[in-house]
Design an enzyme around this catalytic site. Sequence first.
Site, PDB file in Angstrom:
ATOM      1  NE  ARG A  96      -2.213  -1.171   3.668  1.00 18.72           N
ATOM      2  CZ  ARG A  96      -1.654  -0.365   4.544  1.00 18.72           C
ATOM      3  NH1 ARG A  96      -1.732   0.963   4.391  1.00 18.72           N
ATOM      4  NH2 ARG A  96      -1.019  -0.826   5.595  1.00 18.72           N
ATOM      5  CG  HIS A 126      -6.661  -3.032  10.281  1.00 16.48           C
ATOM      6  ND1 HIS A 126      -5.350  -2.616  10.376  1.00 16.48           N
ATOM      7  CD2 HIS A 126      -6.649  -4.047   9.375  1.00 16.48           C
ATOM      8  CE1 HIS A 126      -4.594  -3.332   9.569  1.00 16.48           C
ATOM      9  NE2 HIS A 126      -5.351  -4.212   8.960  1.00 16.48           N
ATOM     10  CE1 TYR A 128       1.837  -7.099  -3.587  1.00 18.91           C
ATOM     11  CE2 TYR A 128       0.833  -5.904  -1.775  1.00 18.91           C
ATOM     12  CZ  TYR A 128       1.560  -6.981  -2.247  1.00 18.91           C
ATOM     13  OH  TYR A 128       1.981  -7.955  -1.376  1.00 18.91           O
TER      14      TYR A 128
HETATM   15  P1  GTP Z   1      -1.802  -7.604   7.690  1.00 24.39           P
HETATM   16  O1  GTP Z   1      -2.318  -8.668   6.794  1.00 24.39           O
HETATM   17  O2  GTP Z   1      -0.751  -6.773   7.045  1.00 24.39           O
HETATM   18  O3  GTP Z   1      -2.886  -6.775   8.277  1.00 24.39           O
HETATM   19  O4  GTP Z   1      -0.968  -8.348   8.878  1.00 24.39           O
HETATM   20  P2  GTP Z   1      -1.461  -9.157  10.162  1.00 24.39           P
HETATM   21  O5  GTP Z   1      -1.789  -8.227  11.268  1.00 24.39           O
HETATM   22  O6  GTP Z   1      -2.479 -10.156   9.796  1.00 24.39           O
HETATM   23  O7  GTP Z   1      -0.113  -9.902  10.614  1.00 24.39           O
HETATM   24  P3  GTP Z   1       0.311 -11.435  10.441  1.00 24.39           P
HETATM   25  O8  GTP Z   1      -0.469 -12.349  11.333  1.00 24.39           O
HETATM   26  O9  GTP Z   1       0.341 -11.771   9.010  1.00 24.39           O
HETATM   27  O10 GTP Z   1       1.787 -11.360  11.005  1.00 24.39           O
HETATM   28  C1  GTP Z   1       2.761 -10.485  10.482  1.00 24.39           C
HETATM   29  C2  GTP Z   1       4.133 -10.945  10.865  1.00 24.39           C
HETATM   30  O11 GTP Z   1       4.257 -11.000  12.292  1.00 24.39           O
HETATM   31  C3  GTP Z   1       4.444 -12.351  10.362  1.00 24.39           C
HETATM   32  O12 GTP Z   1       5.776 -12.385   9.907  1.00 24.39           O
HETATM   33  C4  GTP Z   1       4.290 -13.221  11.581  1.00 24.39           C
HETATM   34  O13 GTP Z   1       5.114 -14.364  11.522  1.00 24.39           O
HETATM   35  C5  GTP Z   1       4.683 -12.275  12.723  1.00 24.39           C
HETATM   36  N1  GTP Z   1       3.962 -12.631  13.975  1.00 24.39           N
HETATM   37  C6  GTP Z   1       2.649 -12.872  14.103  1.00 24.39           C
HETATM   38  N2  GTP Z   1       2.330 -13.222  15.373  1.00 24.39           N
HETATM   39  C7  GTP Z   1       3.495 -13.187  16.075  1.00 24.39           C
HETATM   40  C8  GTP Z   1       3.839 -13.437  17.451  1.00 24.39           C
HETATM   41  O14 GTP Z   1       3.016 -13.790  18.286  1.00 24.39           O
HETATM   42  N3  GTP Z   1       5.153 -13.259  17.787  1.00 24.39           N
HETATM   43  C9  GTP Z   1       6.098 -12.895  16.872  1.00 24.39           C
HETATM   44  N4  GTP Z   1       7.349 -12.761  17.291  1.00 24.39           N
HETATM   45  N5  GTP Z   1       5.814 -12.654  15.569  1.00 24.39           N
HETATM   46  C10 GTP Z   1       4.533 -12.792  15.174  1.00 24.39           C
HETATM   47  C1  SPV Z   2      -2.653  -4.384   5.504  1.00 21.90           C
HETATM   48  O1  SPV Z   2      -1.742  -3.674   5.063  1.00 21.90           O
HETATM   49  O2  SPV Z   2      -3.189  -4.166   6.612  1.00 21.90           O
HETATM   50  C2  SPV Z   2      -3.098  -5.560   4.738  1.00 21.90           C
HETATM   51  C3  SPV Z   2      -2.601  -5.719   3.376  1.00 21.90           C
HETATM   52  O3  SPV Z   2      -3.915  -6.321   5.217  1.00 21.90           O
HETATM   53  S1  SPV Z   2      -3.444  -4.731   2.227  1.00 21.90           S
HETATM   54  O4  SPV Z   2      -4.582  -5.489   1.720  1.00 21.90           O
HETATM   55  O5  SPV Z   2      -2.505  -4.443   1.147  1.00 21.90           O
HETATM   56  O6  SPV Z   2      -3.924  -3.545   2.869  1.00 21.90           O
HETATM   57 MN    MN Z   3      -4.500  -5.686   7.325  1.00 18.56          MN
END
Ligand code: GTP
Ligand code: SPV
Ligand code: MN
Length: 592
Positions: A69, A227, A198
């Site tokens: 983004r 979110h 993207y």
């Molecule tokens: P968006 O899709 O961008 O909104 O991200 P999200 O909030 O869903 O994060 P996601 O669960 O994909 O995790 C993002 C990164 O943080 C990944 O590389 C995970 O491996 C790492 N991560 C998630 N949970 C943990 C945790 O409990 N501890 C650590 N150290 N890393 C974590």
């Molecule tokens: C985020 O950035 O919080 C995402 C990925 O979940 S995007 O759909 O690109 O916003």
């Molecule tokens: Mn997100």
Amino acid sequence: MIKNKYVLNWVSEVKNLVEPNSVIWLDGSKKQTEELRKDSCKSGELIKLNENFLPGCYLHRSNPNDVARVESKTFICCEKKEDVGFTNNWHEPNAMLDKISKIAKGSYKNRKMYVIPFSMGHVGSKFSKLGIEITDSVYVALNMLIMTRVNNKVYEIFESSDNNWTKCLHCSCNCDEDNRYVCHFPEKNMVFSVNSSYGGNALLGKKCLALRLASYMGKKEGWLAEHMLILEIKTPYIDKAKYICAAFPSGCGKTNLAMLKPGKTFEEKGYKIKCVGDDIAWLRVVSNSDSSGKILRAINPENGFFGVGIGTNEKTNPNALKTASRDTIFTNVAYNTENGTVWWEDLSEKIPKKILDWKGEEFKKNSWMAHPNSRFTSPAVNCPCLSSEFENPDGVPISAVIFGGRRAKFTPLVLQSKNWVHGVFLGMAMSSETTAAASGKVGVLRHDPFGMIPFCGYNIFDYFNHWLEIGKTLNENAPKIFNVNWFRTDDNGDFIWPGFSENLRVLDWIIKRCENKVSAKETTYGFVPKISDLNVENLNIDEKKLISILEDDKILWEKEIKETENFYEKNGGKIPDEIKNYSPPLFKKSQL
Ligand code: GTP
Ligand code: SPV
Ligand code: MN
């Protein structure tokens, strides 16, 4: 085709602008989707992966200038600048519309125009919103077919929906960074995005509709677009499943928490986690079925997951890996040319022998094989731990709301707010280190209230007040509010808390707090667990370090509160009086 005249007028208006050589209405059917997949392989937009290992899966490489983004190119275009507040870029709507229409003019020449009528949320539910995305990117179209609901029922409901749906126009153009714009027109119920294909810039049902425009609609209509992940938790000490929402900024652990697989210790005791959503929640105050006042219910408006690759593996998130094992589009991951599968850092210890990086280039030392913001797009139904409530059009009742982020040195592992108003303050005070989900520097601490800084489509000060108003309608049935932090580091920069499945230990304490099954240590700034109340059975962690992350640091809070207040004042607003003056007084008057 839909016969609704508002729909037909808009489609024809767009057609005249972008000048495609053909128009294709997408209906979500298997046959049509298969044709699109074939077309995209022919054009080189997708690479078919090995059907034996990853059935129905494809690899997509984006333009290297288009991998996340772009907040600096994201605009809210409405009449009054003050309506968008300091967290958004504002532009006068007609001038912006002129500018991007010029960019879009004729940009579909010799290309197909895909028209995608979709529903965010269950078709026909009172929670749901309709949209139509028009795109010339078959990659974007295939992603939308996974992420949203596109089917015959959606077509039917459009016929009686007049003008009550969001116009989403996406034009790939030539991916020119300098002319990249993601523009929202709340007063026109429209999104218009050019020069990026993207994720959140191009799958317009997601961040653009389901957060920026939906938050604006929610303010007007009395609900919340957040979110947030939504998870279901079953514990041995409560008969009924409980539901929790959690707001973490991008790349801070929502998908991982939503799909948490309990470790052996907890599994054997009967704990179960199911996923309702991993990124966005729409929340409404509704009457409780047993007429005991109002409660907060949440749906996940999406129909798939756009998950982060890096860091996802058999140990950290086996449920996500299973989810992405079929009918998935991988974006900007590395390609294992030996067996036609995909790879990213941490997926396995050893890097495959024959591998191309996310740009399709040979292995280079000290460079990422998969892009840090590489993603998988998978249908929700693939998720082995998907909650049966995922399809409930009335959503799920929320017992707890969690805020959190990446803070290496501040905020304890878990903290419970004293009440809703204090909880809103915790949301306002959120800061987190930036991640690769948005373009720009990674690891920079920034204020990110409610994880919504890139996504709140209207003035953030009005948003804070909206949260306070929602709390008043909920009254004593309001969910309890918590703050968590999985990301505290020690002097070596290593994470102290093991995270992932072990986060269930914290969820367990949260549910016990909601059910009045455990007491807590009260500090000036909230409630924290007594060490004896956090289940640390079979947990491999140094006790001293654990104590250090459970403690609520008064001095740091005093600093943080001052800093937060300064930040908002500097940006022309203030902490609402209700928070400053609320009772019981948690903060000294001089502090707030
Ligand atoms: P968006 O899709 O961008 O909104 O991200 P999200 O909030 O869903 O994060 P996601 O669960 O994909 O995790 C993002 C990164 O943080 C990944 O590389 C995970 O491996 C790492 N991560 C998630 N949970 C943990 C945790 O409990 N501890 C650590 N150290 N890393 C974590
Ligand atoms: C985020 O950035 O919080 C995402 C990925 O979940 S995007 O759909 O690109 O916003
Ligand atoms: Mn997100």
